[in-house]
Design a protein around this motif. Sequence first.
Motif, PDB file in Angstrom:
ATOM      1  N   GLU A 167       6.097   5.004  -0.545  1.00 13.79           N
ATOM      2  CA  GLU A 167       5.747   5.647  -1.897  1.00 13.79           C
ATOM      3  C   GLU A 167       4.326   5.165  -2.228  1.00 13.79           C
ATOM      4  N   ILE A 168       3.326   4.930  -1.370  1.00 11.82           N
ATOM      5  CA  ILE A 168       2.003   4.778  -1.645  1.00 11.82           C
ATOM      6  C   ILE A 168       1.371   5.833  -2.127  1.00 11.82           C
ATOM      7  N   ASN A 169       0.478   5.858  -3.215  1.00 13.19           N
ATOM      8  CA  ASN A 169      -0.200   6.770  -3.793  1.00 13.19           C
ATOM      9  C   ASN A 169      -1.547   6.644  -3.995  1.00 13.19           C
ATOM     10  N   VAL A 170      -2.237   7.882  -4.265  1.00 12.05           N
ATOM     11  CA  VAL A 170      -3.905   7.587  -4.570  1.00 12.05           C
ATOM     12  C   VAL A 170      -4.192   6.972  -5.976  1.00 12.05           C
ATOM     13  N   GLY A 171      -4.869   6.096  -6.063  1.00 12.18           N
ATOM     14  CA  GLY A 171      -5.486   5.312  -7.116  1.00 12.18           C
ATOM     15  C   GLY A 171      -4.569   3.879  -7.359  1.00 12.18           C
ATOM     16  N   GLU A 172      -3.784   3.797  -6.091  1.00 10.65           N
ATOM     17  CA  GLU A 172      -3.175   2.325  -6.223  1.00 10.65           C
ATOM     18  C   GLU A 172      -4.003   1.431  -5.452  1.00 10.65           C
ATOM     19  N   THR A 173      -3.836   0.183  -5.606  1.00  9.84           N
ATOM     20  CA  THR A 173      -4.434  -0.996  -5.137  1.00  9.84           C
ATOM     21  C   THR A 173      -3.544  -1.892  -4.067  1.00  9.84           C
ATOM     22  N   ILE A 174      -3.974  -2.066  -2.824  1.00 13.80           N
ATOM     23  CA  ILE A 174      -3.325  -2.945  -2.116  1.00 13.80           C
ATOM     24  C   ILE A 174      -4.001  -4.390  -2.228  1.00 13.80           C
TER      25      ILE A 174
ATOM     26  N   VAL B 198       1.371  -4.016  -3.632  1.00 13.42           N
ATOM     27  CA  VAL B 198       0.812  -2.623  -4.034  1.00 13.42           C
ATOM     28  C   VAL B 198       1.132  -2.538  -5.588  1.00 13.42           C
ATOM     29  N   LEU B 199      -0.279  -2.294  -6.251  1.00 14.62           N
ATOM     30  CA  LEU B 199      -0.253  -2.270  -7.696  1.00 14.62           C
ATOM     31  C   LEU B 199      -0.399  -0.806  -8.108  1.00 14.62           C
ATOM     32  N   GLY B 200       0.491  -0.227  -8.767  1.00 16.03           N
ATOM     33  CA  GLY B 200       0.387   1.147  -9.239  1.00 16.03           C
ATOM     34  C   GLY B 200      -0.108   1.320 -10.730  1.00 16.03           C
ATOM     35  N   VAL B 201      -0.334   2.580 -11.227  1.00 10.27           N
ATOM     36  CA  VAL B 201      -0.906   2.786 -12.224  1.00 10.27           C
ATOM     37  C   VAL B 201      -0.039   2.002 -13.499  1.00 10.27           C
ATOM     38  N   ASP B 202       1.159   1.655 -13.412  1.00  7.87           N
ATOM     39  CA  ASP B 202       1.826   1.023 -14.128  1.00  7.87           C
ATOM     40  C   ASP B 202       1.623  -0.470 -14.316  1.00  7.87           C
ATOM     41  N   GLY B 203       0.980  -0.672 -13.058  1.00  2.27           N
ATOM     42  CA  GLY B 203       0.807  -2.380 -13.209  1.00  2.27           C
ATOM     43  C   GLY B 203       1.974  -3.197 -12.577  1.00  2.27           C
ATOM     44  N   VAL B 204       3.156  -2.522 -12.270  1.00  6.84           N
ATOM     45  CA  VAL B 204       4.028  -3.318 -11.743  1.00  6.84           C
ATOM     46  C   VAL B 204       3.876  -3.485 -10.125  1.00  6.84           C
ATOM     47  N   PRO B 205       3.925  -4.978  -9.686  1.00 12.07           N
ATOM     48  CA  PRO B 205       3.504  -5.218  -8.110  1.00 12.07           C
ATOM     49  C   PRO B 205       4.892  -4.659  -7.315  1.00 12.07           C
ATOM     50  N   ARG B 206       4.694  -4.397  -6.041  1.00  8.47           N
ATOM     51  CA  ARG B 206       5.669  -3.846  -5.248  1.00  8.47           C
ATOM     52  C   ARG B 206       5.400  -4.714  -3.840  1.00  8.47           C
ATOM     53  N   ARG B 207       5.960  -5.675  -3.634  1.00 10.64           N
ATOM     54  CA  ARG B 207       5.771  -6.508  -2.380  1.00 10.64           C
ATOM     55  C   ARG B 207       6.222  -5.324  -1.105  1.00 10.64           C
ATOM     56  N   GLN B 208       5.406  -5.345  -0.119  1.00 16.16           N
ATOM     57  CA  GLN B 208       5.752  -4.602   0.901  1.00 16.16           C
ATOM     58  C   GLN B 208       4.936  -5.235   2.137  1.00 16.16           C
ATOM     59  N   ARG B 209       5.286  -4.628   3.390  1.00 17.19           N
ATOM     60  CA  ARG B 209       4.548  -5.095   4.609  1.00 17.19           C
ATOM     61  C   ARG B 209       4.094  -3.999   5.410  1.00 17.19           C
ATOM     62  N   LEU B 210       2.873  -4.226   5.752  1.00 26.27           N
ATOM     63  CA  LEU B 210       2.103  -3.284   6.629  1.00 26.27           C
ATOM     64  C   LEU B 210       2.754  -2.881   8.032  1.00 26.27           C
ATOM     65  N   ALA B 211       3.079  -1.853   8.285  1.00 27.31           N
ATOM     66  CA  ALA B 211       3.595  -1.572   9.785  1.00 27.31           C
ATOM     67  C   ALA B 211       2.331  -1.082  10.726  1.00 27.31           C
ATOM     68  N   GLY B 212       1.280  -0.772  10.261  1.00 25.64           N
ATOM     69  CA  GLY B 212       0.296  -0.505  11.355  1.00 25.64           C
ATOM     70  C   GLY B 212      -1.121  -0.675  10.393  1.00 25.64           C
ATOM     71  N   LEU B 213      -2.170  -0.918  11.259  1.00 30.10           N
ATOM     72  CA  LEU B 213      -3.850  -0.786  10.566  1.00 30.10           C
ATOM     73  C   LEU B 213      -4.627  -0.184  11.500  1.00 30.10           C
ATOM     74  N   TYR B 214      -5.296   0.762  10.968  1.00 29.40           N
ATOM     75  CA  TYR B 214      -6.312   1.407  12.003  1.00 29.40           C
ATOM     76  C   TYR B 214      -7.644   1.734  11.304  1.00 29.40           C
ATOM     77  N   VAL B 215      -8.628   1.710  12.019  1.00 31.67           N
ATOM     78  CA  VAL B 215     -10.086   2.063  11.417  1.00 31.67           C
ATOM     79  C   VAL B 215     -10.647   3.436  12.215  1.00 31.67           C
ATOM     80  N   PHE B 216     -11.768   3.860  11.687  1.00 32.12           N
ATOM     81  CA  PHE B 216     -12.091   5.146  12.339  1.00 32.12           C
ATOM     82  C   PHE B 216     -13.306   4.972  13.229  1.00 32.12           C
ATOM     83  N   ASP B 217     -12.926   5.724  14.430  1.00 26.04           N
ATOM     84  CA  ASP B 217     -14.020   5.600  15.384  1.00 26.04           C
ATOM     85  C   ASP B 217     -14.246   6.897  16.086  1.00 26.04           C
TER      86      ASP B 217
END
Length: 607
Positions: free
Chosen positions: A291-298, A249-268
């Motif tokens: 602590e994921i926030n709007v504007g960050e990149t996965i 996860v890349l925040g606005v500060d550019g510092v990477p945070r390594r994490q693991r997904l617990a679930g993935l969903y799509v819209f139907d």
Amino acid sequence: MEVIINKDSVRQDHLRNLAIIAHVDHGKTTLVDGMLKQSGVFHERQSVEERVLDRNDLERERGITIMAKNTAVTYQGYKLNIVDTPGHADFGGEVERIVQMVDGVLLLVDASEGPMPQTRFVLRKALEAGLVPIVVINKIDRSNARPAGALDEVLDLFIDLGANSTQLDFPVVYTNAKAGTATLDPGQPGSNLKPLFDLIVSTIPAPSGDPLEHLQLGVTLIDYDTYVGRQAVGRIHQGTIHNKQDVVVLGVDGVPRRQRLAGLYVFDGLKKVPAEEAATGEIVVVVGLEEINVGETIADPEAPEPLSFVQIDEPTVAVTFLVNKSPFAGREGDFATSRKLGERLLRELESDVSLRVQPTDSPDAFLVSGRGELHLSILIETMRREGYEFEVSRPQVIEREIRGVVCEPVEEVIIEVPECCIGIVMERLGPRKSTMVNMHPDANGQVHLEFHVPTRGLFGFRSEFLTDTRGTGVMYQSFHHYAPLAGEIQGRLRGSLVAFEDGETTGYGLENAQERGELFVGMGVPVYTGMIVGENARTDDLAINVCKKKRLTNMRSSTADLGIKLTPPRQMSLEQCLEFIGADELLEVTPKKLRMRKRQQPYNPRS
């Protein structure tokens, strides 16, 4: 239902991502209802309420979209990811984020009213992002519909906003969203929404990007679920994402945070369904990222590259949230401390990118800035329904220094009134430093007026406007530009009626008080010293005893009070209270009541 995507067979041609943008009450949520029903999302005997995407009580009560929402429908093998966006400029932060998620927009315009201020606002954001537009002229069944005139006004708006040649060559479809019909020829009534679906598939481009590249997913919305916690909603700009995958996860500060997904969903349809994989162009929901926030990149841990985030316009109006210190503090709310208040405001920041919260010199006060009075009042109303009690100050505009000059926000105000009301409207707006930019009659016997007015000049104007036009006038406003300070603007012309003793209001006390002005309280209402109980007929404040009791003796009849005649009190909404209070007054907000009071406690009428 589980969706599994084979990466070797991924073809992005089957996806279409689009947003629906429109002015308030032009029918976009109703149109989405029709698209959901005709795409087979609901089974034949399922009971479906109107405006199904308006999911919270405030949206249903006010008839407006506040939060952007995602849904998806399937049509002839194509998956259409649809985003319903707010129609009011005060919630423009939602619109500005959505443009990163989609490749095209449906611009919905009322066939009678034509483009309105919020239409201009949301369309400008879409054109600046290079989105492909489709113009939808809605409500063609109305008796005063003028689809040709509305289309001409839309074309003028496109030109005025600097649309490029491709965007100017927009297709047009005419709809009756309530009946669920669409047609390419307004003279030929439609039978279903097939022409609209076909136009979407042929006009909106498929998502670009390579599913085999390194992952880039931009987070544009934050949702919350009681069971799985924070949910990040965003579009995959390139690559493929897998369930249980390790990501950065890349925040606005550019510092990477390594994490693991617990679930993935799509819209139907209206549901989120689990998926094992999702590829470029898909709009997904991921859970398990702290602590994921709007504007960050996965991103892919092997090659983490951040996405650029869309520029969000700065707030224009601020209020101070304070801990409730009135004599009735703690009686009606579940959360009344500064810690609870601060935590709730900071939590709102996680999902609302156009909101700002700043500490003040006092630990019991927070300066909250938003995009307008409506933006802030929705937050206040949401918090009071959650059990919070607090106080707020009068809204203040946020000034900016531009090239060494102090400037203030100016709003575009569009007013439609009967001809007999033009004089009083112009008389009211004159002292508020307004500038008229346009005036013309319309086909319905109304007069269309356009003004540029400093934002602070509009505080308290709406209630005056409704009174002066006897409820026949319609007013829309949206932020237009910053301009040098317009000078002093006179505030409220009348003072307050202020209670000067604690107790319950009586008929005898109110009968005397109503001769002094207009009351906000009825009989048997608990009041305290310093509480505002009405509006004085004169310019100064007046301390008054609304708890006064008639002293009875054996010479008076016990039924003498039956002769008291009281005028019904004025019922004040949250927005009206915010407009009414002055610089030395506060609005006490609790889950049960709205009370205005003097800031000074205990109140001294002689000070």
